[in-house]
Design a protein around this motif. Structure first.
Motif, PDB file in Angstrom:
ATOM      1  N   GLU A  27       0.825  -1.211   0.000  1.00 14.80           N
ATOM      2  CA  GLU A  27       0.000   0.000   0.000  1.00 14.80           C
ATOM      3  C   GLU A  27       0.860   1.262   0.000  1.00 14.80           C
ATOM      4  OE1 GLU A  27      -3.543   2.166   2.648  1.00 14.80           O
ATOM      5  OE2 GLU A  27      -2.736   0.210   3.236  1.00 14.80           O
ATOM      6  N   GLN A  28       1.907   1.273   0.813  1.00 16.68           N
ATOM      7  CA  GLN A  28       2.769   2.453   0.888  1.00 16.68           C
ATOM      8  C   GLN A  28       3.543   2.653  -0.410  1.00 16.68           C
ATOM      9  OE1 GLN A  28       2.380   4.652   2.957  1.00 16.68           O
ATOM     10  NE2 GLN A  28       4.243   5.670   3.661  1.00 16.68           N
ATOM     11  N   ASN A  29       3.893   1.583  -1.089  1.00 13.97           N
ATOM     12  CA  ASN A  29       4.549   1.721  -2.384  1.00 13.97           C
ATOM     13  C   ASN A  29       3.608   2.334  -3.418  1.00 13.97           C
ATOM     14  OD1 ASN A  29       7.422   0.630  -2.411  1.00 13.97           O
ATOM     15  ND2 ASN A  29       6.360  -0.992  -1.309  1.00 13.97           N
ATOM     16  N   CYS A  30       2.345   1.965  -3.368  1.00  7.67           N
ATOM     17  CA  CYS A  30       1.372   2.591  -4.266  1.00  7.67           C
ATOM     18  C   CYS A  30       1.219   4.079  -3.957  1.00  7.67           C
ATOM     19  CB  CYS A  30       0.026   1.885  -4.149  1.00  7.67           C
ATOM     20  SG  CYS A  30      -0.015   0.242  -4.884  1.00  7.67           S
ATOM     21  N   LYS A  31       1.207   4.408  -2.673  1.00  7.14           N
ATOM     22  CA  LYS A  31       1.108   5.820  -2.279  1.00  7.14           C
ATOM     23  C   LYS A  31       2.341   6.603  -2.745  1.00  7.14           C
ATOM     24  CE  LYS A  31      -1.861   5.156   1.770  1.00  7.14           C
ATOM     25  NZ  LYS A  31      -1.939   5.196   3.259  1.00  7.14           N
ATOM     26  N   LEU A  32       3.512   5.978  -2.669  1.00  7.20           N
ATOM     27  CA  LEU A  32       4.730   6.654  -3.121  1.00  7.20           C
ATOM     28  C   LEU A  32       4.697   6.876  -4.627  1.00  7.20           C
ATOM     29  CD1 LEU A  32       7.495   7.855  -2.679  1.00  7.20           C
ATOM     30  CD2 LEU A  32       8.458   5.536  -2.699  1.00  7.20           C
ATOM     31  N   ALA A  33       4.249   5.886  -5.374  1.00  7.10           N
ATOM     32  CA  ALA A  33       4.145   6.051  -6.825  1.00  7.10           C
ATOM     33  C   ALA A  33       3.215   7.217  -7.165  1.00  7.10           C
ATOM     34  CB  ALA A  33       3.646   4.761  -7.464  1.00  7.10           C
ATOM     35  N   LYS A  34       2.102   7.307  -6.473  1.00  7.98           N
ATOM     36  CA  LYS A  34       1.177   8.425  -6.700  1.00  7.98           C
ATOM     37  C   LYS A  34       1.822   9.755  -6.338  1.00  7.98           C
ATOM     38  CE  LYS A  34      -3.474  10.127  -5.667  1.00  7.98           C
ATOM     39  NZ  LYS A  34      -3.025  11.520  -5.402  1.00  7.98           N
ATOM     40  N   ARG A  35       2.525   9.790  -5.227  1.00  9.08           N
ATOM     41  CA  ARG A  35       3.213  11.003  -4.789  1.00  9.08           C
ATOM     42  C   ARG A  35       4.217  11.473  -5.841  1.00  9.08           C
ATOM     43  NH1 ARG A  35       5.637  13.034   0.504  1.00  9.08           N
ATOM     44  NH2 ARG A  35       7.812  13.593   0.098  1.00  9.08           N
ATOM     45  N   LEU A  36       4.934  10.532  -6.439  1.00  8.86           N
ATOM     46  CA  LEU A  36       5.934  10.886  -7.445  1.00  8.86           C
ATOM     47  C   LEU A  36       5.283  11.415  -8.721  1.00  8.86           C
ATOM     48  CD1 LEU A  36       8.432   7.945  -6.899  1.00  8.86           C
ATOM     49  CD2 LEU A  36       8.692  10.321  -6.174  1.00  8.86           C
ATOM     50  N   LEU A  37       4.202  10.801  -9.139  1.00 14.93           N
ATOM     51  CA  LEU A  37       3.501  11.299 -10.322  1.00 14.93           C
ATOM     52  C   LEU A  37       2.881  12.665 -10.041  1.00 14.93           C
ATOM     53  CD1 LEU A  37       1.792   8.048 -11.669  1.00 14.93           C
ATOM     54  CD2 LEU A  37       3.885   9.154 -12.489  1.00 14.93           C
ATOM     55  N   ASP A  38       2.309  12.832  -8.860  1.00 17.72           N
ATOM     56  CA  ASP A  38       1.754  14.140  -8.484  1.00 17.72           C
ATOM     57  C   ASP A  38       2.851  15.201  -8.429  1.00 17.72           C
ATOM     58  OD1 ASP A  38      -0.753  13.000  -8.280  1.00 17.72           O
ATOM     59  OD2 ASP A  38      -0.741  12.893  -6.077  1.00 17.72           O
ATOM     60  N   GLY A  39       4.078  14.778  -8.133  1.00 21.49           N
ATOM     61  CA  GLY A  39       5.200  15.698  -8.047  1.00 21.49           C
ATOM     62  C   GLY A  39       5.824  16.064  -9.381  1.00 21.49           C
ATOM     63  N   GLY A  40       5.308  15.471 -10.460  1.00 20.78           N
ATOM     64  CA  GLY A  40       5.783  15.849 -11.784  1.00 20.78           C
ATOM     65  C   GLY A  40       6.581  14.804 -12.530  1.00 20.78           C
ATOM     66  N   CYS A  41       6.758  13.620 -11.957  1.00 25.92           N
ATOM     67  CA  CYS A  41       7.489  12.562 -12.662  1.00 25.92           C
ATOM     68  C   CYS A  41       6.649  12.029 -13.822  1.00 25.92           C
ATOM     69  CB  CYS A  41       7.849  11.431 -11.697  1.00 25.92           C
ATOM     70  SG  CYS A  41       9.018  11.940 -10.408  1.00 25.92           S
ATOM     71  N   ASP A  42       7.345  11.537 -14.842  1.00 24.81           N
ATOM     72  CA  ASP A  42       6.671  11.116 -16.077  1.00 24.81           C
ATOM     73  C   ASP A  42       6.351   9.633 -16.120  1.00 24.81           C
ATOM     74  OD1 ASP A  42       6.789  13.713 -17.248  1.00 24.81           O
ATOM     75  OD2 ASP A  42       8.905  13.380 -17.666  1.00 24.81           O
ATOM     76  N   SER A  43       7.123   8.826 -15.409  1.00 24.85           N
ATOM     77  CA  SER A  43       6.936   7.379 -15.357  1.00 24.85           C
ATOM     78  C   SER A  43       7.325   6.907 -13.970  1.00 24.85           C
ATOM     79  CB  SER A  43       7.817   6.666 -16.397  1.00 24.85           C
ATOM     80  OG  SER A  43       7.483   7.014 -17.714  1.00 24.85           O
TER      81      SER A  43
END
Length: 298
Positions: A27-43
């Motif tokens: 669950e925390q890994n999914c939250k981190l992936a979302k955080r990174l995309l929200d932060g402007g990452c492309d993939s």
């Protein structure tokens, strides 16, 4: 600069979050992936060097991959690192990751075996022929014991239509420039060293596969976006602003300090599995000061 590459310009090599018992926290890994995309990452790149891939069992990797793919739901590409120092195992992992719905794969130069360049060529070609997904090569001599030459990278780029990019962490700017200059159209060269992102893009690279993006995605995005637009002065300024952190995260073995950085920011990713160990109090204090200087910690 050419059109935006298929995986974009800023790809975080995502850390793997563990719980208090050092079990993978899906669950925390999914939250981190979302955080990174929200932060402007492309993939999102899962289970690279920064993701502690060597200490995580295949079944758990696949569980995380599937969960992140489902969470992202097509918003951005999800890439899985599947490379090992056994060609057969790499192919098997590539097929399993593909079945989880990833958009691309990364495969590192085989480590420890020290194959000749022909062995590297056949290894990567075999993986490419086993799956239909786009593949990023990963050259990191400091961890693998050998360098994949520009000649071998270019040969693979020309001979395998689904080998679409390379993460170049050789630190050899002449080699990187040679690949950029001679690559077939559409083949993307990514910096594998955060601190060389500006220089690699100056030579024709498209962006970076980044450790620093885990804790400072907006700062890294300023570098790649300005460089992609040819705004070199602004890119250089953005580079200088975050350079202390790009260097500071690598004062001990990665990902020790980037996990500490996320924890300091209040996003818990837990500790590290042996043989990696937590940052020392002195390292943590130095990192916190660097983060404050760079504006990524209050």
């Amino acid at each position: 600069m050419s059109s935006t590459p298929v995986f974009g310009r800023l790809i975080p090599a995502m850390v793997t979050a563990f719980d208090e018992n050092l079990q993978v926290d899906v669950e925390q890994n999914c939250k981190l992936a979302k955080r990174l995309l929200d932060g402007g990452c492309d993939s999102i790149l899962l289970f690279g060097t920064t993701g502690e891939g060597p200490t995580i069992h295949v079944e758990k990797k696949l569980e995380v991959i599937k969960a992140v793919v489902d969470m992202v739901a097509g918003r951005a590409p999800v890439i899985a690192n599947v490379g090992t120092n056994c060609t057969e195992d790499s192919i098997e992992m590539a097929k399993k990751a593909a079945a989880c719905g990833v958009d691309g794969l990364m495969a590192v130069v085989p480590f420890y075996n020290k194959p000749p360049q022909e062995g590297l060529y056949r290894h990567f070609r075999a993986i490419a022929e086993a799956v239909d997904l786009p593949i990023i090569l990963y050259n990191i001599p400091g961890r693998c014991g050998i360098n994949m030459t520009a000649e071998t990278t270019l040969r693979l780029a020309r001979d395998c239509a689904n080998i679409v990019a390379v993460k170049e962490a050789s630190g050899n700017l002449d080699q990187i420039a040679e690949i950029c200059d001679a690559a077939p159209e559409g083949f993307a060269v990514y910096s594998g060293d955060d601190a060389l992102t500006y220089e690699v893009m100056k030579r024709g690279g498209v962006g970076v596969i980044s450790t620093t993006a885990n804790c400072a995605p907006a700062a890294m995005k300023k570098i790649v976006d300005n460089a992609a637009q040819g705004n070199w002065e602004a890119a250089a300024s953005a580079h200088e602003a975050i350079l202390p952190l790009m260097k500071g995260l690598f004062l001990t073995a990665n990902p020790i300090l980037v996990k500490k950085a996320l924890n300091l920011q209040g996003f818990n990713v837990g500790s590290l599995r042996l043989p990696l160990v937590d940052a020392t109090p002195e390292q943590a204090a130095q990192l916190a000061e660097t983060m404050r200087v760079c504006g990524v910690l209050d």
